[in-house]
Design an enzyme around this catalytic site. Structure first.
Site, short mmCIF file in Angstrom:
data_model
loop_
_atom_site.label_atom_id
_atom_site.label_comp_id
_atom_site.label_asym_id
_atom_site.label_seq_id
_atom_site.Cartn_x
_atom_site.Cartn_y
_atom_site.Cartn_z
N ASN A 1 0.79 -1.22 0.00
CA ASN A 1 0.00 0.00 0.00
C ASN A 1 0.83 1.28 0.00
OD1 ASN A 1 -1.77 -2.05 2.08
ND2 ASN A 1 -2.68 -1.32 0.16
N VAL B 1 1.88 7.16 0.64
CA VAL B 1 1.03 6.17 1.29
C VAL B 1 -0.35 6.20 0.68
CG1 VAL B 1 0.06 5.41 3.48
CG2 VAL B 1 2.28 6.53 3.44
N CYS B 2 -0.88 5.03 0.39
CA CYS B 2 -2.23 4.94 -0.17
C CYS B 2 -3.12 4.25 0.85
CB CYS B 2 -2.19 4.14 -1.47
SG CYS B 2 -3.81 3.86 -2.17
N ILE B 3 -3.91 5.04 1.54
CA ILE B 3 -4.77 4.47 2.57
C ILE B 3 -6.04 5.30 2.60
CG2 ILE B 3 -3.58 5.82 4.35
CD1 ILE B 3 -4.14 3.62 6.33
#
Lengths: 165, 472
Positions: free
Chosen positions: A81, A88-90
């Site tokens: 992720n 950051v991909c959240i």
């Protein structure tokens, strides 16, 4: 000149300094500019990331807390992720509204009632439990799914290297 | 910024015996601004936020930030009970915190278990009380804005205390004296021989009138900070809430007119006008919700703060404040990093300058670029209502001919020296050869020739650049 955003960021900074959650340190890089923070996140125990310290940069928009900050790791971190460039991909970092890909529910996304602390805690649990439904790093996601042993080994190597061992 | 550093905070309670109050205090915080509720409003989904916070949030995405149910600002309802709880807590906070800290210190002292500690503690106590008072005052001042009219209770109590103290002391001086004299029948307290009463009465009456006048003046001025407030709330209360326009139906000119009608700044591109008006609507309506509304002037000031932090005068993407250069700005590094760009711009300028057909356009464009790059122009215009250069160029067609006539010479005078101040480091090596900034003062320097920025000058200006690069 005290904007809503800087007031709230200061409040959050104070809270995080005086009552920090386990394994997380965060604060503005420079007290003149509350809109750029650096955070240090400890690798969660019982994961290949354990023992590592992961520095990250948080950048806040002028209309924070209406819009979420962006977060970028300043070190190499091999994770499904996290984009190869460290971003950051959240879902908590995604602005409110509908997700065009329908991967995540609106309830998981950013809302002004979230906070830096919640972001960092979410990121910590994301590190421990990757979400491979919408991977940011496809290679890492595939490795994590198909060759767990190799994945762990690579992460541990990165951690050791980052600690200068 | 200093004001931000003494924000009361729930962490104040940690490490004291009253640490559970930290949870209580957090519960009294708005989840959006993370501060004590200021005019709490309840949404139709029963979540509560500060009026300004929830209004801003709703105008961004139309949903409750807590549960994401769609909601409208018009459906918000005041939560007066919560407001009172917050005010009561704020009033009790300093004293409670003082006690909690004292207790904590005492416990620590006890742990050390020294006898001499006791004497020290006594000293500490008085310090603590003093500190407590200071804190109490500062938090109260802070919360004054939050405080509603019923919230002036602590102040009111203070005043009552003062006057009580005064009145209880006075009677003690009065003792019935039997000295054969008569007291003034008008009650001025003077004693005199019975014959002296008659002439005294006239004087006494005058004195009394004066006294009563000054007395009536004192209570008035005492109550001044309370009375007008209640007056205010009764007169300004019925202010009507305003609503956002359907911005998509309005074109830029109409919208600008609407903003002017509302007497708020009306410069900038449409997107900014919309944002500014939305902010104004939220500010205004939140003020209508408040039990202690502020004047329009204060609201306009707040809008100005918004302008400087999030609106059209906000710091750029790079986080630089609009008029202040960062202390540790690496000028040389910046110049080196952007050398290519600078060279390209200079080159372009030279080329444009070379062909007389595009002369005027080139000059105008470059002034614009200088403005965007430097952001200094903004601060120079700060006082006026002249829009920043980007806005200027955006509506070049409309009023520019007069505007630039007014504008260009002034900018040229002020631009060059301060441009140098702010951007010395990287301008130094680009400025010398760069024509536009050198050229414009010369153009404007000849007063009879009023050259609008985008019109072609009748007289070729080309001779000016002769000193720039060896002549034609």
């Amino acid at each position: 000149m005290n904007s809503v955003a800087s007031k709230r960021l200061f409040q959050e900074y104070k809270q995080l300094t005086l009552n920090p959650p386990d394994g997380i340190t965060a604060g503005p890089v420079n007290e003149d500019d509350l809109f750029v923070w650096e955070a240090l996140i400890q690798g969660p125990e019982d994961t290949p990331y354990a023992g590592g310290i992961f520095p990250a940069e948080l950048k806040f928009p002028k209309d924070y807390p209406l819009m979420p900050p962006t977060m970028k790791f300043l070190c190499d971190i091999w994770h499904p992720n996290v984009y190869p460039n460290g971003v950051v991909c959240i879902s908590i970092l995604h602005p409110p509204g509908e997700d065009p890909n329908h991967y995540e529910q609106a309830s998981e996304r950013w809302s002004p009632i979230q906070s830096v602390e919640k972001i960092l805690i979410s990121v910590m649990s994301m590190i421990a439990e990757p979400n491979d439904e919408s991977p940011a790093n496809v290679d890492a996601a595939r490795m994590w799914r198909e060759r767990k042993g190799e994945f762990d080994k690579r992460v541990k190597m990165d951690v050791r290297r980052s600690l200068g061992l | 910024m200093d004001g931000a550093f003494d924000i009361p905070d729930s962490t104040d309670w940690l490490n004291t015996p009253l640490n559970l109050l930290s949870t209580l205090e957090n519960a009294l915080h708005c989840q959006i601004c993370k501060e004590f509720y200021d005019t709490p409003m309840t949404t139709s989904c029963c979540h509560t936020f500060c009026s300004k916070c929830i209004r801003t949030s709703l105008s961004t995405d139309g949903k409750c930030p807590a549960c994401r149910t769609a909601d409208q600002a018009s459906k918000l309802r005041n939560n007066w009970a919560l407001q009172e709880v917050v005010l009561a807590f704020l009033a009790a906070r300093p004293a409670a915190l003082g006690v909690a800290r004292k207790e904590r210190d005492a416990l620590e002292e006890a742990k050390r278990g020294t006898k001499s500690g006791k004497r020290k503690r006594a000293v500490l106590d008085s310090d603590d009380v003093a500190q407590m008072e200071v804190e109490g005052r500062s938090t109260r001042r802070k919360s004054q804005r939050i405080a509603a009219s019923h919230g002036s209770q602590p102040e009111a109590i203070d005043e009552v205390d003062d006057s009580d103290a005064g009145s209880t002391f006075e009677p003690e001086h009065e003792e019935p004296i039997d000295d054969g004299l008569v007291e003034c029948p008008l009650g001025c307290g003077k004693r005199m021989k019975i014959e002296a009463v008659e002439p005294h009465l006239d004087r006494c009456e005058d004195e009394r009138k004066q006294a009563s006048r000054s007395q009536s003046r004192t209570p008035l001025s005492n109550g001044l900070h309370r009375l007008p407030n209640t007056n205010n709330s009764s007169t300004t209360k019925p202010q009507d809430r305003i609503s956002e326009f359907n911005y998509s139906l309005l074109n830029e000119t109409k919208l600008r007119k609407k903003l002017e009608e509302a007497s708020i700044p009306a410069w900038g591109p449409k997107q900014l006008l919309i944002k500014r008006h939305t902010e104004w609507v939220n500010l205004w309506n939140a003020n209508c919700d408040s039990s202690r509304p502020r004047s329009k002037r204060e609201l306009l000031q707040e809008l100005d703060t918004w302008e400087r932090t999030q609106g059209g005068r906000a710091p750029g993407v790079n986080g630089l404040a609009s008029s202040v250069m960062r202390k540790d700005f690496d000028g040389v590094g910046w110049a080196n990093k952007n050398r290519g760009d600078f060279a390209k711009l200079i080159d372009q300028a030279k080329r444009k300058h070379g062909s007389p057909g595009t002369e005027g356009e080139g000059t105008g464009k470059n002034v614009d670029e200088a403005g965007q790059d430097g952001t200094t122009v903004k601060s120079l215009e700060g006082a006026g209502d002249i829009p920043p250069p980007s806005g200027q160029s955006a509506r070049a067609g409309e009023e520019n001919v007069e505007a630039t006539d007014l504008f260009a010479p002034r900018r040229d005078e002020s631009m060059t020296p301060s441009g140098e101040q702010h951007h010395d480091p990287h301008n130094n090596h680009t400025r010398r050869p760069s024509l536009p900034i050198d050229v414009t003062p010369a153009v404007a320097g000849s007063p009879p020739r009023k050259v609008p920025m985008f019109r072609l000058p009748e007289v070729p200006v080309r001779d000016v650049d002769a000193d720039g690069h060896g002549g034609h």
